[in-house]
Write a protein that holds these residues in place. Sequence first.
Motif, short mmCIF file in Angstrom:
data_model
loop_
_atom_site.label_atom_id
_atom_site.label_comp_id
_atom_site.label_asym_id
_atom_site.label_seq_id
_atom_site.Cartn_x
_atom_site.Cartn_y
_atom_site.Cartn_z
N ARG A 212 2.26 -1.24 28.65
CA ARG A 212 1.54 -0.01 28.34
C ARG A 212 0.48 -0.26 27.28
N LEU A 213 0.78 -1.13 26.32
CA LEU A 213 -0.20 -1.52 25.29
C LEU A 213 -1.42 -2.14 25.95
N PHE A 214 -1.21 -3.06 26.86
CA PHE A 214 -2.32 -3.69 27.56
C PHE A 214 -3.14 -2.66 28.33
N LYS A 215 -2.46 -1.75 29.00
CA LYS A 215 -3.14 -0.74 29.79
C LYS A 215 -4.01 0.16 28.92
N LYS A 216 -3.47 0.61 27.79
CA LYS A 216 -4.23 1.48 26.90
C LYS A 216 -5.43 0.73 26.31
N ALA A 217 -5.22 -0.54 25.99
CA ALA A 217 -6.32 -1.33 25.42
C ALA A 217 -7.46 -1.47 26.41
N THR A 218 -7.15 -1.74 27.66
CA THR A 218 -8.21 -1.91 28.66
C THR A 218 -8.88 -0.58 28.99
N GLU A 219 -8.12 0.50 28.97
CA GLU A 219 -8.72 1.81 29.21
C GLU A 219 -9.73 2.17 28.12
N GLU A 220 -9.43 1.75 26.89
CA GLU A 220 -10.31 2.09 25.76
C GLU A 220 -11.49 1.15 25.65
N PHE A 221 -11.27 -0.15 25.80
CA PHE A 221 -12.31 -1.13 25.49
C PHE A 221 -12.69 -2.06 26.65
N GLY A 222 -11.97 -2.00 27.75
CA GLY A 222 -12.28 -2.91 28.85
C GLY A 222 -11.48 -4.21 28.77
N ASP A 223 -12.06 -5.29 29.24
CA ASP A 223 -11.36 -6.57 29.32
C ASP A 223 -10.90 -7.05 27.94
#
Length: 235
Positions: free
Chosen positions: A72-83
């Motif tokens: 979930r951390l990875f998902k939220k990070a990519t949703e906010e900032f991309g790759d």
Amino acid sequence: MELTGKTAIITGASAGIGQSIAEHLAEEGANVVLAARSAEKLEAISESINTREGGKAIAVQTDVTDKTAVDRLFKKATEEFGDIDIYVNNAGLVLSSAITDREVGAWDKMIDVNIKGVLYGIDSVLPQMLDRSQGHIVNIDSVSGHEVNKSSAVYAATKYAVRAISESLEKELARTGVKVSNISPGRVDTERVLRKLGDDPKRKPLKPADVARAVIYAVTQPDYVNVNEIIVRPV
């Protein structure tokens, strides 16, 4: 390598080394995703970073021993900032480690955070990095991953494991464009470490910023340079 516009996830970012790594990366222009169990501390650090020039920050409450939470951390990070360009496995525990103390509960906690947490983080971010043929995984290890004393058996075992993971992963990822760095600090002036190990009047401990600068050095090398191992000790 310029870090402006890059995105980094840092676990154990609510204090000490993790907080300093996040702040230094943001100062270099990276967007940082702060992960730890303490939501209140993360939010305060995130707000502080966002008031300065440089990269932006978000806070994501995360227990690295929970694979679903790490994903979930990875998902939220990519949703906010991309790759994701950089993943710093910094979360760690130093608890009772002498085998004769028989603190089995403490051993389980260290194994879960120090080994499983590292593997979960790598697993979450690696597919995207491989798809892009770029990215950098930084594992914060310890000098205990290189040497053992009579009271550090289990903690040292977890840190030897981190070192083994880093070394093997670097070989697995050779010529893929994805880099791996293992950074092993000695005694650092943080509340957690000094509470556990005590102060040593003969040796000035490292500051968290000393470790953060090692991370910056590793992740700002040219594309063809992979810094595999850094050991940072007090004089």
